[in-house]
Scaffold this motif. Structure first.
Motif, short mmCIF file in Angstrom:
data_model
loop_
_atom_site.label_atom_id
_atom_site.label_comp_id
_atom_site.label_asym_id
_atom_site.label_seq_id
_atom_site.Cartn_x
_atom_site.Cartn_y
_atom_site.Cartn_z
N ALA A 23 29.16 -14.61 -9.14
CA ALA A 23 28.99 -13.95 -10.44
C ALA A 23 29.00 -12.43 -10.27
O ALA A 23 29.49 -11.70 -11.11
N LYS A 24 28.45 -11.95 -9.16
CA LYS A 24 28.40 -10.51 -8.88
C LYS A 24 28.75 -10.32 -7.41
O LYS A 24 28.22 -11.02 -6.56
N TRP A 25 29.67 -9.40 -7.12
CA TRP A 25 30.11 -9.20 -5.75
C TRP A 25 30.17 -7.73 -5.39
O TRP A 25 30.21 -6.87 -6.25
N CYS A 26 30.14 -7.48 -4.07
CA CYS A 26 30.28 -6.13 -3.55
C CYS A 26 31.72 -5.68 -3.77
O CYS A 26 32.66 -6.39 -3.42
N ALA A 27 31.90 -4.51 -4.35
CA ALA A 27 33.24 -3.99 -4.64
C ALA A 27 34.02 -3.71 -3.36
O ALA A 27 35.25 -3.72 -3.37
N VAL A 28 33.34 -3.51 -2.25
CA VAL A 28 34.01 -3.19 -1.00
C VAL A 28 34.45 -4.46 -0.28
O VAL A 28 35.64 -4.67 -0.05
N CYS A 29 33.52 -5.32 0.08
CA CYS A 29 33.85 -6.50 0.89
C CYS A 29 34.12 -7.75 0.07
O CYS A 29 34.73 -8.69 0.54
N GLY A 30 33.64 -7.80 -1.18
CA GLY A 30 33.90 -8.92 -2.06
C GLY A 30 32.95 -10.09 -1.94
O GLY A 30 33.09 -11.07 -2.67
N THR A 31 31.97 -10.03 -1.04
CA THR A 31 31.04 -11.14 -0.90
C THR A 31 29.88 -10.98 -1.89
O THR A 31 29.70 -9.91 -2.47
N THR A 32 29.11 -12.01 -2.04
CA THR A 32 28.06 -12.04 -3.06
C THR A 32 27.10 -10.86 -2.95
O THR A 32 26.76 -10.41 -1.86
N ALA A 33 26.68 -10.41 -4.11
CA ALA A 33 25.71 -9.32 -4.17
C ALA A 33 24.34 -9.85 -4.58
O ALA A 33 23.40 -9.08 -4.74
N VAL A 34 24.24 -11.16 -4.72
CA VAL A 34 22.97 -11.78 -5.11
C VAL A 34 22.09 -11.93 -3.88
O VAL A 34 22.56 -12.33 -2.82
N CYS A 54 27.66 -1.78 3.46
CA CYS A 54 29.08 -1.42 3.33
C CYS A 54 29.27 0.08 3.09
O CYS A 54 30.40 0.57 3.11
N LEU A 55 28.18 0.80 2.83
CA LEU A 55 28.28 2.25 2.69
C LEU A 55 28.48 2.86 4.07
O LEU A 55 28.14 2.27 5.08
N ILE A 56 29.05 4.05 4.11
CA ILE A 56 29.33 4.71 5.38
C ILE A 56 28.13 5.53 5.83
O ILE A 56 27.60 6.34 5.07
N ASP A 57 27.72 5.31 7.07
CA ASP A 57 26.65 6.07 7.73
C ASP A 57 25.43 6.24 6.83
O ASP A 57 24.82 5.30 6.44
N LEU A 58 25.10 7.48 6.53
CA LEU A 58 23.89 7.77 5.76
C LEU A 58 24.19 8.03 4.28
O LEU A 58 23.41 8.66 3.59
N GLU A 69 38.32 4.23 0.16
CA GLU A 69 37.93 4.84 1.44
C GLU A 69 36.98 3.93 2.22
O GLU A 69 37.10 3.80 3.44
N LEU A 70 36.04 3.31 1.50
CA LEU A 70 35.08 2.41 2.16
C LEU A 70 35.80 1.19 2.74
O LEU A 70 35.49 0.75 3.85
N ARG A 71 36.78 0.66 2.01
CA ARG A 71 37.54 -0.47 2.53
C ARG A 71 38.32 -0.07 3.77
O ARG A 71 38.38 -0.83 4.74
N GLN A 72 38.93 1.10 3.76
CA GLN A 72 39.65 1.58 4.95
C GLN A 72 38.70 1.69 6.14
O GLN A 72 39.02 1.27 7.24
#
Length: 122
Positions: A23-34, A54-58, A69-72
């Motif tokens: 129903a809700k997923w991470c925009a970067v990796c596509g797996t569940t956000a629940v 999935c965010l970069i570093d800090l 950019e995050l997907r790359q």
């Protein structure tokens, strides 16, 4: 960076992920956000979320304009594709809506599902 004309509309999951779309997923990796640590896009009313992992570093905040950019960074080759929610019917529009019991089952983690299946097999 100029804003995309589709900015802050729902981003499609990467292709090739197994199973049903949550129903809700991470925009970067596509797996569940629940039941996972996620952060919402900085912009009000934006439907996109991102796992903190999935965010970069800090990077403290998530802006869905940076999903490409995050997907790359995470070596996810899929381009960012936006779902047109205004002029498009849902791909599952002929599937009846989930009941609360079904929704609860869809949100179980893998270990819980394995335990249930093993119990049923016994």
């Amino acid at each position: 960076m100029p804003l995309n004309t589709h900015s802050h509309t729902l981003i499609e999951r990467p292709k090739g992920l197994a199973g049903y779309a949550p129903a809700k997923w991470c925009a970067v990796c596509g797996t569940t956000a629940v039941k996972k640590q996620v952060t919402s896009c900085l912009f009000t009313d934006c439907p996109n979320v991102c796992h903190k992992q999935c965010l970069i570093d800090l990077q403290a905040n998530f802006d869905c304009d940076t999903v490409g950019e995050l997907r790359q960074h995470h070596q996810i080759p899929d381009p960012v594709t936006y779902i047109n929610t205004h002029n498009q019917t849902s791909p599952n529009s002929n599937v009846p809506a989930c009941t609360s019991e079904e929704e609860e089952l869809l949100n179980l983690d893998t270990r819980e599902l394995v335990n249930i299946i093993q119990s049923l097999r016994r």
